[in-house]
Enzyme design. Structure first.
Site, PDB file in Angstrom:
ATOM      1  CG  HIS A 134      -1.929   1.044   1.295  1.00 58.97           C
ATOM      2  ND1 HIS A 134      -3.138   0.932   0.669  1.00 58.97           N
ATOM      3  CD2 HIS A 134      -1.912   2.268   1.880  1.00 58.97           C
ATOM      4  CE1 HIS A 134      -3.841   2.036   0.878  1.00 58.97           C
ATOM      5  NE2 HIS A 134      -3.115   2.865   1.606  1.00 58.97           N
TER       6      HIS A 134
ATOM      7  CE  LYS B  79      -3.576   9.757  -3.901  1.00 55.77           C
ATOM      8  NZ  LYS B  79      -2.769   9.539  -2.706  1.00 55.77           N
TER       9      LYS B  79
ATOM     10  CB  SER C 197      -8.963   1.861  -2.723  1.00 57.66           C
ATOM     11  OG  SER C 197      -7.670   1.618  -2.226  1.00 57.66           O
ATOM     12  CG  HIS C 198     -10.603   3.386   3.327  1.00 60.18           C
ATOM     13  ND1 HIS C 198     -11.089   3.726   4.547  1.00 60.18           N
ATOM     14  CD2 HIS C 198      -9.250   3.440   3.448  1.00 60.18           C
ATOM     15  CE1 HIS C 198     -10.073   3.984   5.368  1.00 60.18           C
ATOM     16  NE2 HIS C 198      -8.958   3.825   4.719  1.00 60.18           N
TER      17      HIS C 198
ATOM     18  CG  HIS D  16      -8.484  -4.872   1.977  1.00 52.53           C
ATOM     19  ND1 HIS D  16      -8.003  -4.216   0.869  1.00 52.53           N
ATOM     20  CD2 HIS D  16      -8.242  -6.181   1.775  1.00 52.53           C
ATOM     21  CE1 HIS D  16      -7.491  -5.115   0.031  1.00 52.53           C
ATOM     22  NE2 HIS D  16      -7.627  -6.307   0.557  1.00 52.53           N
TER      23      HIS D  16
ATOM     24  CD  GLN E 132      -8.182   3.543   9.918  1.00 48.61           C
ATOM     25  OE1 GLN E 132      -9.117   2.970   9.402  1.00 48.61           O
ATOM     26  NE2 GLN E 132      -7.087   3.819   9.255  1.00 48.61           N
TER      27      GLN E 132
END
Lengths: 232, 737
Positions: free
Chosen positions: B49, B91, B94-95, B97, B240
């Site tokens: 990542h 920009k 991805s999030h 997972h 989070q």
């Protein structure tokens, strides 16, 4: 006419409403929540939309107890104009300036869409530019806009002609599918006893431009501008 | 030197996602066994990542420059010049997972992260978009994920106060175990007031801003670099929790201290938190960084250096401040009720030194942490070519009117109103073209200038032919922007793929990137920022290759943009571009005939550009009443989508000889648009198209309230719209019933 637009942390439509006020000849000044006094010569206090303090407690509960709200209550008691939109309406209810409470929307979801309203009376500082029972198109953007009050309060509001706007469909039909959030009696906005304080969930400030959805919201700010001129 | 710390064993190294040869590399670099904190730092910096170790080699081939590009990839976000001294900063990220594990918070923090990337550079965010891919509607988890992700995106963006104006939602069983949540943010700043991560000057204070540090998100970036298995739910603690209220305060405070000239360098704390942001600032400025963790504002007692360096608590920033303005900056942050702490300084040692409770917990060469990350040229094989489907041989299982009704009410093609009505898309009062069209258009300030914005990718094309699919994703974004009248200027990409250690997946990646590069070059549409998300697999099954493209176009005068809906009766309808009736990989073949197969439509980039330039010029001249790009579902679905917004019907003539009717109606040939013009303008429109050498055909006119297609029973526009609007709310209601 001079407007004080209150800024609490988390409010996010202060510039939208300031733009609408300026367009109609009302001079807006942004006022920070920690102040104790309104600027000299304030005619109108505007509590804008947003998520004051994140709405992490009950919506508007913390802002309703901010320093500046003492000054706003004093201003209202003198008959000064106070307008609360969306989170601002919730703050006015929490601060004791208006009765009732805004609960979560009937379907428990945030809703943002264009919405028709019926103007219930057109003889106030806020609505004098509209016609009798005029149907206007503004927008809503809220998760907690479901107006609820005890039956005595509802009776008083109705009896004293203090319902400002009702949700309706495009044809002006009140009741049924025009109500987006479950509000009692299709109430979208209410006045205080002396009609100087107005709280409403919908956003007239976002429909002031024919390019951006229409200009039906402008009538409210034009009303305030005209009211200011007459008073002066 | 470190008491009570675990011994570094091969098992511990493996737990940190580091391969044995990568660990050898660490030993060679520092000449000793790393401390646990150092191992954590390496694992954070060298995971896929953060290091792009599998993708870097190939990303270098992408075109990233143009005279209007101010900043390409490598900073928090890309920056382009949009004229009049203004810059657009944007920009996509991805999030995926975290959103699969905890949809509301995963999606919410995805939005928060990308907003921070944009305002870190000095921009005020003006719009958000997203691209979402869910599993099959029949999969037991899909409703829950859809509802959670949409609520999370809305929950964050609505509170932060940015309109979410566009996006894309698709369903496919290949995302059953690995959904995609790609969020894009767009901001505006003065072109000469952009802020960067590069630190300058020795001995300057490094300041920690924003929310406090907690134990949340530790190893989030490492999780995002691994495949899922059936125990992925146990990773919930690494997701989070978002706090849009703090982010809103952080935005206002950050822009205020920037305006006061306090900031020398700034970096948001995203993936790998404090580690990645500090290393980035030092390495870019050829400086060392020394941090004293005793000064870091913490949410809980007893946090170790290891935990603080790897925490991914949200809504935090790191800055190098002008020492003369420290007090002024602190007062502004205190006013907004945010934490402000000097936690270190820049040095001339080129070392990354971490001190905690009187001990040096890490002492590493700062440049090498980034520069010496592993770089892999992973083996890759090309996807076998699919046969071209002969449209004449495709049997229509349904009458064409019924096929169209089925498509408008299918999961991928139905109205996504249920989704975007949960997003505040009207705040700021500048949304000229609302969600539901080809691209959103927003006005900037009081206008007349504006931006057109979209997100696109056709993943089934990418799977069938990665190179053509990559080209098509870029071309479609370019086309969608063009269809509003905008001039496409630059794009951001979010490359979502499976496990790159499998040669066939790596082959998809390599060829998609090549296709993206080829189209971006041909269309003068450079890549200025992006993100790579690999290992999107669950139990060895990869997602469809999904290189999302976020496009940005500039509109000189927003009053001249057009939408997709037919506006009045008696308009003439033109089909722009060449129609051969390409049915391979079409939605028709997949959703009506029930077999997804064949080669996807090729993209002729020269024709794409010629056709698009001509359409844009016509819109600019005010000759176009409505315009829609043709993509999924071809001409028939395009027409349906133009009739529904205002309930205005159309009657369409027979196609030219030599094209199968099914192919003509539902084929997905590229580089095409549908235009409606006022009939008196037709001559002018035709003359312009001829002069530009653009193939076109006058195919019908708007009339009544039925859509009448050749060889099909007329369809009531109202009935069609009802079915189009109903699918998604009905689907969700079933879950609640």
């Amino acid at each position: 006419m001079k407007a004080a637009v209150l800024l609490f942390p988390g409010i996010n439509r202060e510039n939208d409403v300031a733009r609408a006020l300026a367009q109609s000849g009302v001079k807006p000044t942004i006022v920070w929540h920690a102040e104790h006094d309104l600027p000299q010569g304030t005619d109108l206090v505007v509590v804008p939309g947003g998520f004051s303090y994140g709405d992490y407690l009950r919506c508007g509960a913390i802002a309703g107890r901010a320093n500046i709200m003492d000054a706003v209550r004093a201003h209202a008691a003198r008959g000064g104009l106070v307008l609360g939109i969306c989170n601002g309406f919730q703050i006015l209810c929490e601060s004791g300036l208006l009765p009732g409470v805004l609960m979560r929307n009937r379907d428990l979801k945030f809703i943002c869409k264009e919405q028709h309203l019926r103007v219930e009376r057109h003889d106030t500082a806020y609505t004098n530019a509209y016609g009798h029972h005029q149907i206007i198109k503004v927008c809503i953007a809220h998760g907690e806009g479901n107006y609820v009050a005890d039956s005595a309060t509802i009776q008083t509001l109705e009896g004293e002609g203090r319902v400002a706007f009702r949700y309706c469909d495009a044809a002006g039909h009140v009741g049924g599918k025009g109500n987006p959030n479950g509000s009692m009696n299709d109430i979208a906005g209410i006045y205080s006893e002396k009609l100087n304080v107005l709280g409403m969930m919908p956003h007239p400030e976002n429909l002031i431009d024919s390019l951006i959805g229409g200009i039906d919201g402008r009538g409210m700010f034009d009303s305030l501008g005209a009211f200011g001129k007459r008073a002066a | 030197m470190h008491r009570n710390e675990p011994e570094i064993t091969p098992a511990l190294v493996a737990e940190h996602g580091l391969k044995p040869d990568e660990y050898e590399r660490i030993l060679a670099l520092i000449g000793r066994t790393p401390s646990i904190t150092e191992l954590g730092i390496f694992s954070a910096m060298w995971n896929e990542h953060c290091s792009y170790k599998s993708s870097r080699l190939h990303l270098r081939s992408l075109p990233t420059k143009a005279p209007w590009v101010i900043q390409g990839p490598g900073e928090n976000a890309g920056v382009i010049d949009i004229g009049d001294g203004d810059a657009c900063i944007f920009k996509m990220e991805s999030h995926n997972h975290p959103s699969f594990i905890e949809p509301y918070q995963g999606a919410a923090t995805g939005v928060g992260g990308i907003l921070r990337d944009v305002f870190t550079m000095g921009a005020r965010p003006v719009a958000c978009l997203n691209l979402l891919r869910f599993g099959s509607p029949d999969h037991p988890k899909t409703r829950h994920l859809l509802e959670g992700v949409v609520a999370g995106i809305g929950g964050y963006g609505n509170s932060f106060g940015v309109p979410t104006v566009g996006g894309s939602v698709n369903f496919d069983t290949r995302y059953d175990g690995n959904i995609l949540v790609n969020a894009m943010a767009v901001g505006i700043a003065k072109a000469n007031e952009i802020f960067y991560a590069k630190a300058t000057g020795v001995g300057r204070p490094i300041v920690y801003l924003g929310s406090k540090t907690g134990r949340d998100g530790i190893h989030g970036a490492t999780m995002a670099s691994a495949e899922f298995d059936d125990k992925s739910d146990e990773k919930r603690p690494t997701v989070q929790v978002g706090d849009p209220f703090s982010e809103k305060l952080l935005l206002e405070a950050t822009l205020e201290i920037m305006a006061k000239g306090c900031v020398i360098a700034i970096q948001d704390m995203g993936a790998a938190g404090l580690t990645s942001s500090a290393v980035e600032m030092g390495a870019k400025g050829d400086l060392g960084i020394e941090l004293d963790l005793d000064k870091v504002p913490c949410r809980e007692e007893g946090m170790t250096a290891y935990e603080m360096m790897l925490s991914e608590s949200q809504e935090r920033m790191l800055m190098v401040l002008d020492p003369a303005k420290e007090e002024e900056a602190e007062a502004i942050f205190r006013k907004w009720g945010l934490d402000f702490a000097v936690i270190g300084k820049t040095t001339d040692t080129l070392r990354f030194v971490i001190k905690h409770q009187g001990e040096v917990k890490a002492d590493l060469p700062i440049k090498e942490l980034g520069d010496q990350a592993p770089l892999y040229d992973r083996p890759h094989v090309e996807t076998p070519k699919q046969p071209v489907i002969d449209a004449d041989k495709v049997n229509a299982p349904l009458p064409h009117d019924q096929a169209l009704l089925k498509l408008v009410a299918s999961p991928d093609q139905c109205s996504k109103r249920w989704v975007w009505e949960q997003y505040d898309h009207l705040i700021l009062g500048n949304t000229v073209q609302q969600p539901g069209g080809d691209a959103a258009v927003i006005r900037l300030g009081d206008g007349p200038k504006g931006l057109a914005l979209c997100t696109d990718v056709t993943q089934r094309y990418c799977e069938a032919d990665p190179f053509e699919g990559g080209k098509q994703a870029v071309a479609e974004a370019w086309r969608n922007l063009t269809a509003t009248g905008a001039l496409p200027r630059a794009l951001t990409d979010n490359l979502n793929f499976g496990n790159p250690e499998r040669p066939e997946i790596m082959g998809q990646f390599v060829h998609c990137v090549r296709g993206i590069g080829e189209a971006a070059r041909a269309l003068d549409f450079p890549i200025v920022s992006g993100n790579v998300s690999l290992y999107n697999e669950t139990q060895g099954r990869g997602i469809l290759p999904t290189p999302s493209i976020g496009g940005v176009g500039v509109v000189a005068d927003v009053t001249k943009t057009v939408g997709i809906g037919f506006r009045s009766i008696g308009e003439t309808i033109l089909l722009i571009g060449e129609t051969k009736g390409w049915l391979g990989q079409s939605i028709y073949l997949r959703d009506v005939c029930g077999h997804a197969e064949g080669a996807p439509p090729p993209v002729d980039l020269a024709a794409e550009r010629r056709n698009g330039d001509a359409v844009r010029a016509l819109i600019g001249k005010g000759l176009v009443a409505a315009c829609h790009d043709l993509s999924d579902g071809g001409l028939a679905l395009g027409l349906a989508e133009m009739t529904m917004p205002y309930g205005i019907g159309a009657t369409i003539a027979d196609p030219a000889e030599g094209v199968s009717l099914t192919g003509w109606l539902f084929g997905e040939d590229q580089g095409r648009y549908l235009l409606a013009c006022q009939t008196p303008d037709l001559e002018d429109v035709e003359a312009n198209l001829r002069a530009a050498g653009v193939p076109f055909a006058v195919i019908g006119r708007t009339e009544g309230n039925m859509l009448a297609l050749p060889g099909a029973a007329p369809i009531s526009v109202r009935a069609m719209a009802r079915a189009h609007e109903a699918w998604l709310p009905d689907y969700v209601a079933k879950a609640e019933a």
